[in-house]
Design a protein around this motif. Structure first.
Motif, PDB file in Angstrom:
ATOM      1  N   LEU A 191      48.048 -15.490  63.032  1.00 48.40           N
ATOM      2  CA  LEU A 191      47.546 -14.722  61.891  1.00 48.40           C
ATOM      3  C   LEU A 191      46.071 -14.441  62.129  1.00 48.40           C
ATOM      4  O   LEU A 191      45.429 -15.092  62.947  1.00 48.40           O
ATOM      5  N   TRP A 192      45.524 -13.489  61.376  1.00 48.86           N
ATOM      6  CA  TRP A 192      44.137 -13.068  61.667  1.00 48.86           C
ATOM      7  C   TRP A 192      43.410 -12.745  60.373  1.00 48.86           C
ATOM      8  O   TRP A 192      43.951 -12.110  59.465  1.00 48.86           O
ATOM      9  N   ASP A 193      42.157 -13.174  60.328  1.00 48.32           N
ATOM     10  CA  ASP A 193      41.261 -12.754  59.246  1.00 48.32           C
ATOM     11  C   ASP A 193      39.834 -12.798  59.746  1.00 48.32           C
ATOM     12  O   ASP A 193      39.522 -13.427  60.761  1.00 48.32           O
ATOM     13  N   LEU A 194      38.960 -12.145  58.992  1.00 50.52           N
ATOM     14  CA  LEU A 194      37.586 -11.920  59.410  1.00 50.52           C
ATOM     15  C   LEU A 194      36.673 -13.060  58.962  1.00 50.52           C
ATOM     16  O   LEU A 194      35.769 -12.862  58.155  1.00 50.52           O
ATOM     17  N   LYS A 195      36.919 -14.263  59.434  1.00 49.34           N
ATOM     18  CA  LYS A 195      36.063 -15.411  59.133  1.00 49.34           C
ATOM     19  C   LYS A 195      35.991 -16.307  60.366  1.00 49.34           C
ATOM     20  O   LYS A 195      36.920 -16.353  61.173  1.00 49.34           O
TER      21      LYS A 195
ATOM     22  N   SER B 127      43.824 -17.225  49.297  1.00 53.35           N
ATOM     23  CA  SER B 127      45.219 -17.214  49.745  1.00 53.35           C
ATOM     24  C   SER B 127      45.304 -16.992  51.251  1.00 53.35           C
ATOM     25  O   SER B 127      46.108 -17.625  51.945  1.00 53.35           O
ATOM     26  N   THR B 128      44.454 -16.103  51.767  1.00 55.56           N
ATOM     27  CA  THR B 128      44.442 -15.829  53.204  1.00 55.56           C
ATOM     28  C   THR B 128      43.988 -17.058  53.982  1.00 55.56           C
ATOM     29  O   THR B 128      44.558 -17.387  55.030  1.00 55.56           O
TER      30      THR B 128
ATOM     31  N   THR C 189      53.305  -8.578  59.806  1.00 53.40           N
ATOM     32  CA  THR C 189      52.455  -8.252  60.952  1.00 53.40           C
ATOM     33  C   THR C 189      51.129  -8.982  60.813  1.00 53.40           C
ATOM     34  O   THR C 189      50.762  -9.460  59.733  1.00 53.40           O
ATOM     35  N   THR C 190      50.397  -9.037  61.919  1.00 55.83           N
ATOM     36  CA  THR C 190      49.080  -9.680  61.894  1.00 55.83           C
ATOM     37  C   THR C 190      48.155  -8.982  60.918  1.00 55.83           C
ATOM     38  O   THR C 190      47.385  -9.626  60.199  1.00 55.83           O
ATOM     39  N   ALA C 191      48.218  -7.644  60.893  1.00 54.80           N
ATOM     40  CA  ALA C 191      47.334  -6.875  60.011  1.00 54.80           C
ATOM     41  C   ALA C 191      47.588  -7.179  58.546  1.00 54.80           C
ATOM     42  O   ALA C 191      46.683  -7.075  57.715  1.00 54.80           O
ATOM     43  N   SER C 192      48.810  -7.568  58.189  1.00 57.57           N
ATOM     44  CA  SER C 192      49.144  -7.805  56.780  1.00 57.57           C
ATOM     45  C   SER C 192      48.896  -9.241  56.347  1.00 57.57           C
ATOM     46  O   SER C 192      49.301  -9.628  55.257  1.00 57.57           O
ATOM     47  N   THR C 193      48.212 -10.034  57.190  1.00 56.73           N
ATOM     48  CA  THR C 193      47.842 -11.390  56.778  1.00 56.73           C
ATOM     49  C   THR C 193      47.090 -11.344  55.461  1.00 56.73           C
ATOM     50  O   THR C 193      47.359 -12.103  54.534  1.00 56.73           O
ATOM     51  N   HIS C 194      46.110 -10.464  55.379  1.00 65.31           N
ATOM     52  CA  HIS C 194      45.422 -10.128  54.130  1.00 65.31           C
ATOM     53  C   HIS C 194      45.788  -8.683  53.832  1.00 65.31           C
ATOM     54  O   HIS C 194      45.543  -7.807  54.665  1.00 65.31           O
TER      55      HIS C 194
END
Length: 493
Positions: free
Chosen positions: A66-70, A47-48, A409-414
């Protein structure tokens, strides 16, 4: 007579062409994965990735909106599908079929250098099972993307000797690491192995090939930086792609006991294969597979954690080695395999059968084949004219996509990123810890609609302070206005 000969040729595995084998493996993959085309989500990560892909398709580079760790090519995959087909779960899940079919086909091709065509096809089919069943593997994970690049690259290194193919292998390896950063370890180990071959063996591997392999990998990595360089955001790439994963692996590690099982099982298997001489460890092809397996396992150690879908990166190579050992044992002992084994094989995709039933049931009861709270909750919100812009999904966050809105927020992307304090600095989050982030969302942004999972903690059980705070806040400032399947929809008082 011609039709009889054609029928016999089809039943004779040795006569099957590559195109026929690929079609066969593709059909098996499609059958197993098809009923999951219509589920809202199988794993939160998928989903992220979809949210980041949509953001890129809308013109925002990864890590800027948006931000995620990939790494960025994970999101590029989803952005490409969304750009071509629009918001289509079917298109995304069908792309997953293609990824798994490619991986299974090249697993078959590598296995074919060790065992018969029939055995190789069985190994390819087993690869499909391991990449599609048993856990949250029916969605499209970053591991599915990276291994569909890595296994063909490994096949090229094993079977092709020209400079152009070696460079192509390097390109695929570079793309692999820009999908899953931990794959840098097996790729580095393979590069060192090629150096060893060039300098210390008589295998006729020119050092130029090693250079071309490295140039190919670096070309893809550097290419992913270009969009950021052109928009004066190079440091965002550096922080998000390199520094953040290093910080994350140092901060969140499993205990040695949770890491141990896969290492123990693999070690026992390799020891048996060596002692029984069922694998020829002097074979270059075996050595390449072993190095890939060791590299992936080493990346797990460095990463400090193993989730079920991480093993997708290991399955194809290990499966080929196991298949070779089993093949040698069957040839040696010639056991009579009972007929009921075929029946047992048909039971393996039980998850798929159950999901077919679930899709049919959902169609009968709700009039749609699309199922899950990620569809049902947004539908409820729209039908009852609830707030769609200022909404917060603590669960089923694919709902943002279906509502054409963004996380607050950006932190709540995932949702779990809210509690990853160590990552805040890498995307410019001014809050210092997760409780501050939660307070900012709830006190300042004041979402009118909040979605949670019924009867479950909001955050991981280890996040005691965060869970206590959000539970108290929701109880005081929100009320449940609807329960949709396993989701609760809360409205601000």
């Amino acid at each position: 007579m011609p039709s009889k000969r054609n029928r016999n040729a089809f039943l004779d595995f040795s006569q099957l062409k590559n195109t026929t084998v690929f079609l066969l493996l593709s059909l098996i993959t499609f059958f197993i994965r098809f009923p999951f085309f219509f589920r809202d989500y199988v794993d939160r990560d998928e989903s992220t990735f979809i949210l980041l892909g949509q953001s890129w398709a809308d013109g925002f580079l990864p890590y800027t909106q948006l931000w995620d760790l990939k790494p960025p090519l994970t999101f590029a995959f989803f952005a490409t599908i969304i750009s071509i087909f629009g918001k289509s779960f079917v298109a995304i899940r069908f792309a997953g079929v293609i990824l798994v079919a490619i991986t299974a086909f090249f697993t078959y091709k590598i296995a074919l250098t060790f065992v018969s065509k029939k055995a190789s096809i069985i190994i390819g089919a087993c690869c499909i099972f391991l990449l599609s069943l048993f856990g949250s593997l029916q969605g499209v994970m970053s591991e599915h993307i990276c291994i569909a690049l890595f296994v063909p690259a490994l096949y090229i290194l094993q079977t092709k000797k020209t400079a152009l193919f070696i460079f192509l292998s390097g390109l695929l390896m570079g793309a692999t690491v820009m999908v899953k950063l931990n794959m840098a370890f097996p790729i580095l180990f393979i590069g060192l192995f090629l150096c060893y071959e060039a300098f210390f063996t008589n295998r006729n591997i020119p050092f130029l090939y090693v250079v071309l392999f490295g140039i190919g990998a670096l070309t893809v990595i550097l290419t992913t930086i270009i969009p950021y360089y052109l928009s004066n955001q190079t440091y965002i790439w550096w922080e998000s792609v390199i520094l953040a994963p290093l910080e994350y692996t140092g901060a969140r590690r499993y205990s040695v006991f949770k890491l141990a099982p896969i290492f123990v099982i693999t070690g026992i298997f390799l020891l048996y294969a060596y002692k029984s001489k069922k694998l020829n460890f002097k074979s270059r092809n075996v050595q390449l597979l072993l190095i890939a397996v060791i590299g992936v396992l080493f990346s797990f150690v460095k990463g400090g954690r193993i989730n079920g879908h991480y093993l997708i990166q290991l399955h194809p190579m290990l499966l080929i080695l196991v298949g070779k050992v089993v093949y040698n044992l069957i040839r040696q002992y010639k056991p009579k395999l009972p007929a009921y084994l075929a029946f047992i094989a048909l039971l393996i995709p039980a998850e798929s059968y159950l999901e077919y039933v679930n899709v049919l049931k959902n169609k009968i009861e709700k009039g749609t084949i699309f199922n899950g709270e990620g569809f049902a909750v947004p539908q409820y919100i729209l039908e009852h004219n609830l707030e769609t812009k200022n909404v917060l999904f603590f669960e089923y966050h694919i709902g943002y996509w279906n509502l054409n809105t963004l996380p607050p927020t950006t932190a709540s992307t995932h949702p779990s990123n809210i509690c990853r304090n160590e990552l805040f600095t890498f995307y410019g989050n001014p809050r210092k810890n997760s409780v501050e982030e939660i307070k900012y969302i709830m006190h300042e942004l004041r979402p009118q609609t909040v979605v949670i999972r019924k009867g479950k903690r909001i955050f991981d059980k280890k996040e005691i302070e965060e869970n206590e705070y959000i539970d108290t806040y929701l109880a005081k400032h929100y009320k449940v206005i609807a329960t949709v399947d396993n989701a609760e929809i809360l409205q601000r008082l």
